[in-house]
Scaffold this motif. Structure first.
Motif, short mmCIF file in Angstrom:
data_model
loop_
_atom_site.label_atom_id
_atom_site.label_comp_id
_atom_site.label_asym_id
_atom_site.label_seq_id
_atom_site.Cartn_x
_atom_site.Cartn_y
_atom_site.Cartn_z
N ILE A 43 48.60 41.70 22.08
CA ILE A 43 47.86 41.14 23.21
C ILE A 43 47.28 42.25 24.08
CG2 ILE A 43 48.06 39.75 25.31
CD1 ILE A 43 50.16 38.06 23.74
N LEU B 76 46.89 33.49 26.03
CA LEU B 76 47.29 34.88 25.79
C LEU B 76 46.72 35.80 26.85
CD1 LEU B 76 46.90 35.18 21.91
CD2 LEU B 76 48.93 34.57 23.23
N TYR B 77 45.46 35.58 27.21
CA TYR B 77 44.81 36.42 28.22
C TYR B 77 45.52 36.27 29.57
CZ TYR B 77 41.25 38.60 31.09
OH TYR B 77 40.59 39.42 31.97
N ILE C 86 39.07 33.73 17.36
CA ILE C 86 40.25 33.30 18.10
C ILE C 86 39.94 31.97 18.78
CG2 ILE C 86 41.89 33.92 19.92
CD1 ILE C 86 41.01 36.84 19.53
N HIS D 298 44.30 43.77 22.33
CA HIS D 298 43.16 42.89 22.09
C HIS D 298 42.76 42.04 23.30
CE1 HIS D 298 44.71 43.78 18.03
NE2 HIS D 298 43.42 43.78 17.71
N HIS D 299 43.19 42.42 24.49
CA HIS D 299 42.90 41.57 25.65
C HIS D 299 41.39 41.41 25.88
CE1 HIS D 299 42.82 45.52 27.67
NE2 HIS D 299 42.00 44.94 28.52
N LEU E 191 40.23 38.75 23.51
CA LEU E 191 40.72 37.46 23.98
C LEU E 191 39.80 36.93 25.10
CD1 LEU E 191 44.53 38.24 24.10
CD2 LEU E 191 43.38 36.69 22.50
N ALA F 292 43.41 31.67 23.21
CA ALA F 292 43.00 32.95 23.81
C ALA F 292 43.21 32.92 25.32
CB ALA F 292 41.54 33.25 23.49
#
Length: 92
Positions: free
Chosen positions: A80, A11-12, A3, A83-84, A87, A8
């Motif tokens: 998200i 998104l995080y 990523i 997959h945090h 990230l 990332a």
């Protein structure tokens, strides 16, 4: 899964805002360990992704309040959330 760290980070931050109580800049700095300027730059970049972010004003001072995610735009909120941690790992 590889990523891009810049993506990332954005998104995080969306995930953090959606999972934190009263996420303002000082609180987000505490949670992420990022400098104020980095955090402000990422917040400023979110609308460019189609994310609708609102600052909810509370208090007398201009910056009293917190951020609220109004719309994830084209981002897959479920992905998200799932997959945090990946990230976050891509940022470090």
């Amino acid at each position: 899964m590889e990523i891009n760290p810049v993506f990332a980070r954005r998104l995080y931050l969306c995930w953090l805002i959606s999972h934190s109580e009263r996420p303002n800049v000082p609180r987000l700095m505490e949670l992420t360990g990022w400098p104020r300027r980095t955090l402000q730059d990422v917040l400023k970049a979110l609308p460019g992704l189609g994310v609708e972010l609102q600052f909810v004003q509370q208090g007398v001072r201009n910056n009293d309040g917190f951020y609220q995610l109004e719309n994830w735009g084209p981002l897959n909120k479920s992905w998200i959330h799932q997959h945090h941690q990946a990230l976050f790992a891509a940022i470090e």
